[in-house]
Design an enzyme around this catalytic site. Structure first.
Site, PDB file in Angstrom:
ATOM      1  N   CYS A  70      76.320  48.509  73.249  1.00 35.35           N
ATOM      2  CA  CYS A  70      77.651  48.594  73.803  1.00 35.35           C
ATOM      3  C   CYS A  70      77.825  47.455  74.984  1.00 35.35           C
ATOM      4  CB  CYS A  70      78.252  50.060  74.450  1.00 35.35           C
ATOM      5  SG  CYS A  70      79.459  49.878  75.440  1.00 35.35           S
ATOM      6  N   CYS A 114      78.099  49.339  78.337  1.00 33.56           N
ATOM      7  CA  CYS A 114      77.014  50.143  78.860  1.00 33.56           C
ATOM      8  C   CYS A 114      76.030  49.179  79.461  1.00 33.56           C
ATOM      9  CB  CYS A 114      76.600  50.763  77.629  1.00 33.56           C
ATOM     10  SG  CYS A 114      77.275  52.385  77.334  1.00 33.56           S
ATOM     11  N   ASP A 119      87.621  40.872  84.506  1.00 41.06           N
ATOM     12  CA  ASP A 119      87.658  40.625  83.124  1.00 41.06           C
ATOM     13  C   ASP A 119      87.280  39.179  82.961  1.00 41.06           C
ATOM     14  OD1 ASP A 119      89.549  41.867  80.614  1.00 41.06           O
ATOM     15  OD2 ASP A 119      88.751  39.883  80.738  1.00 41.06           O
ATOM     16  N   HIS A 177      79.468  56.324  78.264  1.00 39.83           N
ATOM     17  CA  HIS A 177      80.004  55.830  77.046  1.00 39.83           C
ATOM     18  C   HIS A 177      80.965  56.917  76.651  1.00 39.83           C
ATOM     19  CE1 HIS A 177      80.384  53.106  73.999  1.00 39.83           C
ATOM     20  NE2 HIS A 177      80.776  53.874  73.347  1.00 39.83           N
ATOM     21  N   ASN A 219      94.029  50.100  75.993  1.00 39.03           N
ATOM     22  CA  ASN A 219      94.188  49.901  74.699  1.00 39.03           C
ATOM     23  C   ASN A 219      93.086  50.846  73.867  1.00 39.03           C
ATOM     24  OD1 ASN A 219      96.070  47.723  75.043  1.00 39.03           O
ATOM     25  ND2 ASN A 219      94.075  46.435  75.058  1.00 39.03           N
ATOM     26  N   HIS A 225      84.265  50.747  74.654  1.00 35.29           N
ATOM     27  CA  HIS A 225      83.938  51.576  75.730  1.00 35.29           C
ATOM     28  C   HIS A 225      85.050  51.856  76.569  1.00 35.29           C
ATOM     29  CE1 HIS A 225      80.767  52.588  78.914  1.00 35.29           C
ATOM     30  NE2 HIS A 225      81.893  52.622  79.580  1.00 35.29           N
ATOM     31  N   HIS A 238      88.318  51.535  78.663  1.00 32.51           N
ATOM     32  CA  HIS A 238      88.433  50.917  80.343  1.00 32.51           C
ATOM     33  C   HIS A 238      89.911  50.811  80.376  1.00 32.51           C
ATOM     34  CE1 HIS A 238      88.217  48.161  76.652  1.00 32.51           C
ATOM     35  NE2 HIS A 238      88.964  47.341  77.030  1.00 32.51           N
ATOM     36  N   HIS A 276      92.546  48.261  82.147  1.00 33.71           N
ATOM     37  CA  HIS A 276      92.830  46.914  82.629  1.00 33.71           C
ATOM     38  C   HIS A 276      93.764  47.220  83.928  1.00 33.71           C
ATOM     39  CE1 HIS A 276      91.608  44.582  78.934  1.00 33.71           C
ATOM     40  NE2 HIS A 276      91.832  45.859  78.394  1.00 33.71           N
TER      41      HIS A 276
HETATM   42  P1  DGP Z   1      90.468  45.342  75.222  1.00 27.53           P
HETATM   43  O1  DGP Z   1      90.851  44.327  74.281  1.00 27.53           O
HETATM   44  O2  DGP Z   1      91.252  46.295  75.866  1.00 27.53           O
HETATM   45  O3  DGP Z   1      89.165  46.005  74.443  1.00 27.53           O
HETATM   46  O4  DGP Z   1      89.609  44.557  76.267  1.00 27.53           O
HETATM   47  C1  DGP Z   1      88.417  44.204  76.448  1.00 27.53           C
HETATM   48  C2  DGP Z   1      88.345  43.423  77.450  1.00 27.53           C
HETATM   49  O5  DGP Z   1      86.874  43.076  77.915  1.00 27.53           O
HETATM   50  C3  DGP Z   1      88.868  41.813  77.254  1.00 27.53           C
HETATM   51  O6  DGP Z   1      90.080  41.591  78.203  1.00 27.53           O
HETATM   52  C4  DGP Z   1      87.646  40.813  77.721  1.00 27.53           C
HETATM   53  C5  DGP Z   1      86.893  41.609  78.467  1.00 27.53           C
HETATM   54  N1  DGP Z   1      85.346  41.508  78.088  1.00 27.53           N
HETATM   55  C6  DGP Z   1      84.657  41.404  76.665  1.00 27.53           C
HETATM   56  N2  DGP Z   1      83.479  41.194  76.996  1.00 27.53           N
HETATM   57  C7  DGP Z   1      83.165  40.963  78.450  1.00 27.53           C
HETATM   58  C8  DGP Z   1      82.036  40.946  79.309  1.00 27.53           C
HETATM   59  O7  DGP Z   1      80.864  40.536  78.864  1.00 27.53           O
HETATM   60  N3  DGP Z   1      82.413  40.723  80.841  1.00 27.53           N
HETATM   61  C9  DGP Z   1      83.432  40.952  81.196  1.00 27.53           C
HETATM   62  N4  DGP Z   1      83.739  41.028  82.618  1.00 27.53           N
HETATM   63  N5  DGP Z   1      84.614  41.139  80.595  1.00 27.53           N
HETATM   64  C10 DGP Z   1      84.615  41.326  79.223  1.00 27.53           C
END
Ligand code: DGP
Length: 113
Positions: free
Chosen positions: A4, A7, A30, A46, A86, A97, A99, A101
Site C-alpha cells: 500500500c 502505508c 497530494d 490501514h 472517494n 487506503h 483518505h 482530500h
Molecule cells: P483517490 O483517487 O481518491 O484514490 O486519490 C488518490 C490521490 O493520491 C490522488 O489525488 C493522487 C494521490 N497520490 C497517489 N500516489 C501518491 C504518492 O505517492 N504521494 C502523494 N503525495 N500523493 C499520491
C-alpha cells in the site's frame, strides 16, 4: 499493508511533503494537485475505504475530523475548503487506503460529480 502506497508514506519508505502528523494520522500534499491547496489526510492504520469503517476503527476517523480545523488553518484556508472521500470503483478511488482530500485556496465549483 506491504503493497500500500499510503502505508509506505506512513512508514517513511515513500517520501511525502507533510503538513501534520501525530500518533494516529498524517496529512501531506497530494502529488497531483487539483486545487491551489490539495492535501490528503489519512489514518496511519490501514483502512481500505469508507466501506470498511466500523465501531472498532471509527475513532481514528473522528480524530481526523477534530484535527481538520487545525490543519486547514495552518494551510490558510480560512475562507473555506472541500473535504472529499472517494470510495470504490464508482467513486474513482485509486489508492485503497482511506483518505480525505482537502481542497481549497480558490473558489471551488458548485458541482461535485
Ligand atoms: P483517490 O483517487 O481518491 O484514490 O486519490 C488518490 C490521490 O493520491 C490522488 O489525488 C493522487 C494521490 N497520490 C497517489 N500516489 C501518491 C504518492 O505517492 N504521494 C502523494 N503525495 N500523493 C499520491
Amino acid at each position: 499493508m506491504s503493497d500500500c502506497i499510503f502505508c509506505k508514506i506512513v512508514d517513511g519508505s515513500i517520501p511525502s511533503k507533510k503538513v501534520y502528523e501525530d500518533d494516529q494520522i498524517l496529512a501531506f500534499y497530494d502529488l497531483e494537485p487539483q486545487a491551489p491547496v490539495h492535501v490528503l489526510v489519512i489514518p496511519k492504520i490501514h483502512i481500505c475505504c469508507a466501506d470498511a469503517v466500523t465501531e472498532e476503527n471509527a475513532g481514528v476517523i473522528a480524530h481526523i475530523f477534530t484535527k481538520i480545523p487545525e490543519i486547514t488553518k495552518s494551510l490558510g484556508l480560512e475562507k473555506g475548503y472541500r473535504i472529499v472521500n472517494n470510495c470504490g470503483e464508482h467513486g474513482c478511488q485509486s489508492v485503497k487506503h482511506m483518505h480525505f482530500h482537502i481542497l481549497g485556496g480558490t473558489q471551488l465549483g458548485g458541482r461535485m460529480t
